[in-house]
Design an enzyme around this catalytic site. Structure first.
Site, mmCIF file in Angstrom:
data_model
loop_
_atom_site.group_PDB
_atom_site.id
_atom_site.type_symbol
_atom_site.label_atom_id
_atom_site.label_comp_id
_atom_site.label_asym_id
_atom_site.label_seq_id
_atom_site.Cartn_x
_atom_site.Cartn_y
_atom_site.Cartn_z
ATOM 1 N N ASP A 279 -77.651 -40.621 38.479
ATOM 2 C CA ASP A 279 -78.041 -42.011 38.187
ATOM 3 C C ASP A 279 -79.533 -42.240 38.429
ATOM 4 O O ASP A 279 -80.123 -43.139 37.833
ATOM 5 C CB ASP A 279 -77.234 -42.977 39.060
ATOM 6 C CG ASP A 279 -75.780 -43.069 38.615
ATOM 7 O OD1 ASP A 279 -75.519 -42.899 37.414
ATOM 8 O OD2 ASP A 279 -74.914 -43.292 39.474
ATOM 9 N N GLU B 102 -68.785 -45.597 34.180
ATOM 10 C CA GLU B 102 -68.867 -45.746 35.631
ATOM 11 C C GLU B 102 -68.192 -47.064 36.020
ATOM 12 O O GLU B 102 -67.610 -47.749 35.185
ATOM 13 C CB GLU B 102 -70.319 -45.707 36.130
ATOM 14 C CG GLU B 102 -70.932 -44.318 36.122
ATOM 15 C CD GLU B 102 -72.169 -44.193 36.996
ATOM 16 O OE1 GLU B 102 -72.451 -45.112 37.794
ATOM 17 O OE2 GLU B 102 -72.866 -43.158 36.895
ATOM 18 N N HIS C 23 -85.120 -36.487 48.909
ATOM 19 C CA HIS C 23 -84.089 -37.502 48.730
ATOM 20 C C HIS C 23 -82.809 -37.185 49.497
ATOM 21 O O HIS C 23 -81.772 -37.810 49.275
ATOM 22 C CB HIS C 23 -83.771 -37.678 47.240
ATOM 23 C CG HIS C 23 -83.369 -39.070 46.875
ATOM 24 N ND1 HIS C 23 -82.065 -39.467 46.771
ATOM 25 C CD2 HIS C 23 -84.096 -40.173 46.626
ATOM 26 C CE1 HIS C 23 -82.004 -40.753 46.446
ATOM 27 N NE2 HIS C 23 -83.222 -41.200 46.356
#
Length: 522
Positions: free
Chosen positions: A161, A272, A100
């Site tokens: 997240d 957030e 990632h």
């Protein structure tokens, strides 16, 4: 003159020929030496293209081989073998988790990529008591830790997240999400690590044992060791989550409410925010997952052509606490200054909330929109400069947010350990601002890679010219001079740790901080 030029050309051809002969002679020797290493797993010398890809989809460097380890010993044996080859070898090693990374950080051009997911088979060990924790492999995915933890009624305190990332990957950066204001990043919730250094040594480290290596590896961008095991702090896991969104039109009001919610004792467990520019039918899109508290007024709300700021909140609870939690939420929301008609609420299981991005991933994959270039830009902006930043970036540089979400929320520096390798702004409160763009391949328009990269460059140039004191999160630089500027006064410590734990610069070459066999200066 002509004779000298002819001699020089002949000499260069001879030198290049010698280099080519040396490479060709060494190449079989390197391969055969790897093939004879006493390991439980195996090397793959073919079908290497998957190890030359990552989520960023912008860089591709083929390795010489991929190691699929069956044990930590396999990793140590391989690294030690390369260490013993000395500075004359060009071989480097990159640990690759779920791939990632954004800019080729988990790749090793002509080197060895270690498939850390091969270590997932190592059993998680949960320790239940007053201070519960779990021992997990560095190649384990956070989503798997969540699933197993829930069987014991436990879960990690701090998240990212997106949960389909490896433990070693996020701990090598920081690991930030909406819980960070309370618990700090993931690197603030680790008790112990097992690490393979650049010398091939397997070292257990913690605050009390080999503490310099422990703090160096946390947020160390893979420069000092490969995380093979981690001891993660746990807490009782809730059953349910109240998931809330509200909108603001004024940025100062939005950030004031965010800061109020993240200072002191907050009702909410997660805070957030998003920036939304020129989005059509925004609230209608929310209806698929959230319920409007005032459906009539919500249906009249227009988002077209406006810059809006979404505050996203979550409150964890168990079903027998529903009445009390509803009252607490109502009381807290009544003190905020959002647009009343934009209050949307959802109630979902804890795991569904935490794994929410994966649901979007499935949808994007089905449309072929996941494996595209992701020119992300993640910044840490000092609180005192966030208004200046927003005025220029959201007011002038960006014209819409159709290329992907823009996250923005404050975190408290007191929850971060300044002994780790992560670099943050020099203020007690700073904001994560994340531009999570996706580019349409081959597009030359506003949704194309070139346009987004130019936008990112404009944002960074503005930060530099305005001297905002911004630091990159998931940093990427092209020169060592830029890295020195990034680390500032911490550079000398970073270099010292490199000299101690990976003196040949074998590890994590994709970060482009140090080059093997090239001296690095303080």
């Amino acid at each position: 003159m002509q004779r000298n030029m002819l001699f020089l050309r002949s000499f260069m051809i001879l030198v290049l020929s010698c280099i080519a002969i040396k490479i060709n002679l060494c190449f079989p020797n390197i391969l055969s030496s790897l093939k004879t290493l006493p390991i439980d797993g195996h090397f793959n010398f073919e079908q290497l293209h998957h190890a030359a890809k990552d989520f960023g989809n912008r860089y591709s460097f083929l390795p010489l081989a991929v190691l699929h380890p069956n044990s930590v010993s396999d990793i140590a044996t391989t690294v030690k073998h390369i260490w013993q080859m000395g500075p004359g070898s060009d071989l480097t090693v990159a640990a690759r988790g779920h791939g990632h990374s954004l800019q080729g950080q988990s790749q090793a051009h002509g080197g060895i990529v270690i498939n850390m997911k091969s270590l997932q088979g190592l059993k998680m060990q949960f320790h239940i008591g007053n201070l519960p924790y779990v021992d997990v492999s560095g190649g384990e995915l956070w989503i798997n830790i969540l699933r197993e933890g829930l069987k014991h009624g436990l879960a990690p305190k701090s998240w990212t997240d997106y949960l389909h990332l490896t433990v070693g990957g996020t701990l090598s950066n920081a690991g930030i999400s909406g819980q960070a204001f309370r618990h700090g990043p993931q690197i603030s919730n680790v008790h112990q690590l097992e690490v393979v250094t650049g010398k091939g040594e397997v070292v257990t480290c913690s605050e009390k044992q080999n503490s310099d290596l422990f703090h160096g590896v946390l947020g160390g961008l893979g420069q000092f060791g490969i995380i093979t095991r981690a001891r993660i702090s746990l807490e009782p896991a809730p059953e349910m989550v109240k998931w809330i969104r509200v909108l603001y039109t004024d940025f100062a009001t939005f950030t004031r409410d965010q800061e109020e919610l993240t200072s002191g004792e907050s009702t909410f467990d997660y805070v957030e925010g998003f920036v939304i520019i020129n989005r059509t039918g925004l609230l209608n899109n929310w209806r698929s997952s959230f319920n409007p508290q005032d459906p009539v007024q919500a249906s009249k709300f227009k988002s077209d052509g406006r810059t809006l700021f979404c505050l996203e909140l979550a409150k964890y609870f168990n079903r027998d606490e529903t009445a009390v939690v509803n009252w607490e939420i109502h009381s807290s929301l009544s003190q905020l200054n959002h647009i009343p008609s934009t209050l949307f609420v959802s109630e979902v299981p804890y795991i569904e909330f935490l794994d929410r991005v994966h649901i979007s991933e499935i949808k994007l994959r089905s449309k072929g929109l996941w494996e595209v270039p992701h020119p992300w830009l993640n910044l840490l902006v000092p609180r005192s400069k966030i208004q200046t930043f927003a005025q220029q970036v959201f007011g002038n540089i960006l014209t819409d947010t159709s290329n992907g979400p823009i996250l923005i929320y404050p975190v408290n520096k007191s929850k971060w350990d300044n002994r780790t390798s992560v670099v943050t702004p020099d203020e007690d409160v700073f904001y994560l601002v994340a531009f999570l763009s996706s580019a349409v391949p081959s597009s030359t328009g506003n949704d194309g890679l070139d346009h987004i990269l130019i936008q990112n460059k404009r944002i960074l140039e503005f930060c530099e010219i305005a001297r905002l004191g911004v630091k990159q999160y998931l940093p990427h630089y092209s020169t060592q001079g830029e890295w020195k500027a990034h680390f500032g006064s911490r550079w000398e410590v970073f270099v010292r740790r490199k000299s101690s734990y990976d003196p040949l610069a074998i590890l994590a070459p994709g970060q482009r901080i140090f080059q093997k066999a090239v001296p690095y200066s303080q």
